[in-house]
Write a protein that holds these residues in place. Structure first.
Motif, PDB file in Angstrom:
ATOM      1  N   GLY A 274       0.808  -1.204   0.000  1.00 38.58           N
ATOM      2  CA  GLY A 274       0.000   0.000   0.000  1.00 38.58           C
ATOM      3  C   GLY A 274       0.846   1.260   0.000  1.00 38.58           C
ATOM      4  N   THR A 275       0.195   2.380  -0.301  1.00 40.93           N
ATOM      5  CA  THR A 275       0.899   3.667  -0.294  1.00 40.93           C
ATOM      6  C   THR A 275       1.370   4.005   1.119  1.00 40.93           C
ATOM      7  OG1 THR A 275      -0.470   4.412  -2.135  1.00 40.93           O
ATOM      8  CG2 THR A 275       0.710   6.112  -0.886  1.00 40.93           C
ATOM      9  N   LYS A 276       0.530   3.695   2.123  1.00 40.30           N
ATOM     10  CA  LYS A 276       0.902   3.919   3.518  1.00 40.30           C
ATOM     11  C   LYS A 276       1.570   2.682   4.094  1.00 40.30           C
ATOM     12  CE  LYS A 276      -2.885   7.182   4.409  1.00 40.30           C
ATOM     13  NZ  LYS A 276      -4.076   7.472   5.256  1.00 40.30           N
ATOM     14  N   ALA A 277       2.370   2.875   5.136  1.00 39.50           N
ATOM     15  CA  ALA A 277       3.092   1.774   5.778  1.00 39.50           C
ATOM     16  C   ALA A 277       2.108   0.763   6.367  1.00 39.50           C
ATOM     17  CB  ALA A 277       4.014   2.306   6.861  1.00 39.50           C
ATOM     18  N   ASN A 278       2.489  -0.518   6.314  1.00 36.42           N
ATOM     19  CA  ASN A 278       1.711  -1.596   6.919  1.00 36.42           C
ATOM     20  C   ASN A 278       0.317  -1.755   6.307  1.00 36.42           C
ATOM     21  OD1 ASN A 278       3.834  -2.132   8.806  1.00 36.42           O
ATOM     22  ND2 ASN A 278       3.092  -0.416  10.055  1.00 36.42           N
TER      23      ASN A 278
ATOM     24  N   PHE B 293     -13.034  -3.635 -13.267  1.00 37.53           N
ATOM     25  CA  PHE B 293     -11.601  -3.426 -13.012  1.00 37.53           C
ATOM     26  C   PHE B 293     -11.533  -2.420 -11.881  1.00 37.53           C
ATOM     27  CE2 PHE B 293      -7.565  -1.287 -13.382  1.00 37.53           C
ATOM     28  CZ  PHE B 293      -6.682  -2.336 -13.586  1.00 37.53           C
ATOM     29  N   GLU B 294     -11.075  -2.883 -10.717  1.00 37.69           N
ATOM     30  CA  GLU B 294     -11.122  -2.029  -9.527  1.00 37.69           C
ATOM     31  C   GLU B 294      -9.803  -2.095  -8.768  1.00 37.69           C
ATOM     32  OE1 GLU B 294     -15.906  -2.945  -8.856  1.00 37.69           O
ATOM     33  OE2 GLU B 294     -14.456  -3.472  -7.299  1.00 37.69           O
ATOM     34  N   THR B 295      -9.417  -0.957  -8.183  1.00 34.07           N
ATOM     35  CA  THR B 295      -8.197  -0.862  -7.388  1.00 34.07           C
ATOM     36  C   THR B 295      -8.532  -0.302  -6.014  1.00 34.07           C
ATOM     37  OG1 THR B 295      -6.836  -0.496  -9.352  1.00 34.07           O
ATOM     38  CG2 THR B 295      -5.900   0.153  -7.243  1.00 34.07           C
ATOM     39  N   TYR B 296      -7.999  -0.941  -4.967  1.00 33.61           N
ATOM     40  CA  TYR B 296      -8.218  -0.502  -3.588  1.00 33.61           C
ATOM     41  C   TYR B 296      -6.860  -0.372  -2.901  1.00 33.61           C
ATOM     42  CZ  TYR B 296     -12.991  -1.880  -4.606  1.00 33.61           C
ATOM     43  OH  TYR B 296     -14.232  -1.998  -5.184  1.00 33.61           O
ATOM     44  N   ASP B 297      -6.559   0.807  -2.382  1.00 34.43           N
ATOM     45  CA  ASP B 297      -5.263   1.076  -1.769  1.00 34.43           C
ATOM     46  C   ASP B 297      -5.411   1.212  -0.247  1.00 34.43           C
ATOM     47  OD1 ASP B 297      -2.602   1.539  -1.537  1.00 34.43           O
ATOM     48  OD2 ASP B 297      -2.594   3.481  -2.569  1.00 34.43           O
ATOM     49  N   ASN B 298      -4.282   1.042   0.448  1.00 35.29           N
ATOM     50  CA  ASN B 298      -4.183   1.257   1.902  1.00 35.29           C
ATOM     51  C   ASN B 298      -5.182   0.404   2.694  1.00 35.29           C
ATOM     52  OD1 ASN B 298      -2.183   3.219   1.430  1.00 35.29           O
ATOM     53  ND2 ASN B 298      -3.740   4.804   1.141  1.00 35.29           N
ATOM     54  N   LEU B 299      -5.255  -0.886   2.325  1.00 30.23           N
ATOM     55  CA  LEU B 299      -6.164  -1.809   3.000  1.00 30.23           C
ATOM     56  C   LEU B 299      -5.483  -2.448   4.198  1.00 30.23           C
ATOM     57  CD1 LEU B 299      -7.632  -3.566  -0.160  1.00 30.23           C
ATOM     58  CD2 LEU B 299      -8.730  -1.781   1.226  1.00 30.23           C
ATOM     59  N   SER B 300      -6.310  -2.927   5.138  1.00 32.57           N
ATOM     60  CA  SER B 300      -5.800  -3.567   6.352  1.00 32.57           C
ATOM     61  C   SER B 300      -6.519  -4.889   6.570  1.00 32.57           C
ATOM     62  CB  SER B 300      -6.024  -2.659   7.561  1.00 32.57           C
ATOM     63  OG  SER B 300      -5.781  -3.357   8.774  1.00 32.57           O
ATOM     64  N   LYS B 301      -5.844  -5.826   7.224  1.00 33.84           N
ATOM     65  CA  LYS B 301      -6.468  -7.094   7.608  1.00 33.84           C
ATOM     66  C   LYS B 301      -7.024  -7.033   9.029  1.00 33.84           C
ATOM     67  CE  LYS B 301      -6.179 -11.005   6.245  1.00 33.84           C
ATOM     68  NZ  LYS B 301      -7.241 -11.934   5.777  1.00 33.84           N
TER      69      LYS B 301
ATOM     70  N   ARG C 194      -9.985   0.917   7.321  1.00 34.71           N
ATOM     71  CA  ARG C 194      -9.732   0.416   5.969  1.00 34.71           C
ATOM     72  C   ARG C 194      -9.680  -1.110   5.954  1.00 34.71           C
ATOM     73  NH1 ARG C 194     -10.777   3.017   1.656  1.00 34.71           N
ATOM     74  NH2 ARG C 194      -9.079   1.976   0.512  1.00 34.71           N
ATOM     75  N   TYR C 195     -10.428  -1.738   6.860  1.00 35.66           N
ATOM     76  CA  TYR C 195     -10.491  -3.201   6.890  1.00 35.66           C
ATOM     77  C   TYR C 195     -10.969  -3.689   5.521  1.00 35.66           C
ATOM     78  CZ  TYR C 195     -12.158  -7.893   8.154  1.00 35.66           C
ATOM     79  OH  TYR C 195     -12.387  -9.248   8.204  1.00 35.66           O
ATOM     80  N   VAL C 196     -10.206  -4.579   4.913  1.00 39.22           N
ATOM     81  CA  VAL C 196     -10.401  -4.938   3.517  1.00 39.22           C
ATOM     82  C   VAL C 196     -11.799  -5.471   3.215  1.00 39.22           C
ATOM     83  CG1 VAL C 196      -9.307  -7.182   3.945  1.00 39.22           C
ATOM     84  CG2 VAL C 196      -9.492  -6.345   1.601  1.00 39.22           C
ATOM     85  N   GLU C 197     -12.320  -6.350   4.076  1.00 38.07           N
ATOM     86  CA  GLU C 197     -13.635  -6.927   3.801  1.00 38.07           C
ATOM     87  C   GLU C 197     -14.723  -5.854   3.816  1.00 38.07           C
ATOM     88  OE1 GLU C 197     -16.327  -9.801   6.360  1.00 38.07           O
ATOM     89  OE2 GLU C 197     -14.798 -10.975   5.282  1.00 38.07           O
ATOM     90  N   LYS C 198     -14.629  -4.946   4.770  1.00 39.42           N
ATOM     91  CA  LYS C 198     -15.624  -3.882   4.902  1.00 39.42           C
ATOM     92  C   LYS C 198     -15.560  -2.925   3.722  1.00 39.42           C
ATOM     93  CE  LYS C 198     -14.876  -1.006   8.214  1.00 39.42           C
ATOM     94  NZ  LYS C 198     -14.769  -0.473   9.599  1.00 39.42           N
ATOM     95  N   VAL C 199     -14.339  -2.570   3.293  1.00 38.82           N
ATOM     96  CA  VAL C 199     -14.168  -1.623   2.191  1.00 38.82           C
ATOM     97  C   VAL C 199     -14.747  -2.183   0.897  1.00 38.82           C
ATOM     98  CG1 VAL C 199     -12.460  -0.495   0.706  1.00 38.82           C
ATOM     99  CG2 VAL C 199     -12.171  -0.469   3.190  1.00 38.82           C
TER     100      VAL C 199
END
Length: 403
Positions: A37-41, A54-62, A68-73
């Motif tokens: 991601g653009t941001k750390a971690n 065609f979709e892009t998602y940045d700065n996701l978290s697990k 920015r929890y990936v499933e929620k986003v």
């Protein structure tokens, strides 16, 4: 998406991503790219499907607590995709070995059980859409060895061998549902092809997978030199077999030209044993003239594979003259290039390469108007064979046939 702890551990699912549009036809393309991601971690997901989107998602978290929890986003934003986070061990699919999970469909891509016709596939000359085995036709010029993993049936096996004859590669097939060597021998009698090999049995790998002998034979041949028999390859990835065979069993398999793997003395010379092929024959009963092949040396898979390799390489060597009217200077240039190609097969200029053939004979037609007609007769003498082998050269021929 999968995570791996080390090179010895099995893959574990960390997430499941699939298109909202639901299952498509066979050979639909769906890609997932994971980047930092653009941001750390954090990480970035790039999702694409030919079903749409065609979709892009940045700065996701697990982390479920993160904004920015990936499933929620993805659940709240995506028009085309579904993301399911695997949160517990119970969510892992442990019903199939990892090697099968990566290479086989549990069911068809439309959710239905996979049928023989699905495996054989189809070809639409109007749209160019191909499915199943017919997809191999797209890359037929570079194929060398093909097998279905853990599957064999008369319809699928015959179709695969027909495809191998068309595209000049070796097909490795199983013995249908045979439980005994006698049953396998009866099944083998249905085939007569120099472009196929039948392999008996199922084996276990050192990592616990169960895999068919036909698939293992394809692997053994790919790992070896193109001119070497599979007999020379020590399969250190095999740990055991479903069915232990006696000497008489291997003799019967030999008689019927059915391959199998056997514990044999290791090439290390230290008294140890290694799994290697017990015999290595094609399914050919008759030669091109229709006469029975009496010499087992001329049934070997490595001989057919080397022929296929030479024939495909020769198409590349002569590609400069495809579709051109042959002038006298062009014939002289083609003659020199083709002879140089075969001279290098006899005696490679690279000292690290091995000699592929013992000698060769070639005749050109100086009156020919095309390169296909110019290469009139081409024969090679391979090592450890009893006769000269007539090679096939058909430049630019590519006809779709029904298998």
């Amino acid at each position: 998406m999968k995570a791996r702890q080390d090179k010895y551990s099995q893959d574990k699912e960390t997430a499941r991503i699939y298109p909202k549009a639901g299952p498509g036809e066979y050979a639909n393309i769906f890609t997932i790219e994971v980047q930092e991601g653009t941001k750390a971690n954090t990480f970035k997901l790039i999702l694409w499907s030919d079903l749409g989107g065609f979709e892009t998602y940045d700065n996701l978290s697990k982390n479920p607590e993160d904004a920015r929890y990936v499933e929620k986003v993805i659940q709240s934003t995506s028009e085309h995709f579904v993301f399911e986070d695997v949160k517990a061990e119970k969510d892992f699919d442990t019903t199939r070995p990892a090697v099968m999970a990566r290479t086989q469909l549990k069911n068809g891509s439309n959710g239905a059980p996979l049928t023989d016709q699905d495996r054989i596939g189809s070809f639409d000359p109007g749209t160019g859409v191909r499915t199943g085995q017919r997809l191999l036709g797209v890359i037929g010029n570079i194929l060398t060895d093909v097998a279905h993993i853990n599957y064999s049936s008369p319809e699928v096996d015959k179709a695969l061998i027909a495809l191998s004859e068309k595209h000049n590669f070796i097909a490795y097939i199983g013995t249908n549902n045979s439980q005994t060597i006698t049953d396998a021998s009866e099944y083998r009698d249905q085939f007569d092809s120099d472009f196929g090999q039948m392999v008996y049995g199922y084996y276990s790998s050192v990592t616990g997978q169960r895999i068919s002998g036909s698939c293992l034979s394809a692997i053994a041949h790919v790992k070896g030199q193109i001119e070497d028999s599979g007999l020379a390859v020590e399969c250190n990835w095999i740990a055991g077999t479903d069915q232990e065979l006696e000497f008489e069993d291997y003799q019967e398999l030999f008689t019927h030209q059915i391959a199998a793997f056997q514990l044999k003395p290791s090439a290390k010379g230290d008294g140890s044993y290694a799994w290697r092929m017990a015999n290595d024959y094609t399914l050919a009963k008759n030669d091109v003239a229709g006469d029975p092949i009496a010499d087992n040396k001329n049934r070997k898979v490595n001989r057919r594979r080397l022929n296929s390799w030479i024939e495909k390489q020769l198409e590349a060597v002569a590609a400069s003259w495809q579709g051109k009217a042959m002038t006298k200077p062009m014939k002289e240039a083609a003659d020199m290039r083709i002879r140089t190609f075969f001279d290098n097969l006899v005696k490679p200029t690279n000292p690290l390469e091995t000699s592929k053939i013992e000698t060769y004979s070639i005749r050109f037609n100086q009156k020919a108007q095309s390169i296909d007609q110019f290469v009139q007769e081409l024969k090679v003498k391979q090592y450890n064979t009893a006769e000269w082998i007539l090679l096939n050269y058909q430049g630019g021929t590519n006809v779709e046939v029904d298998v």
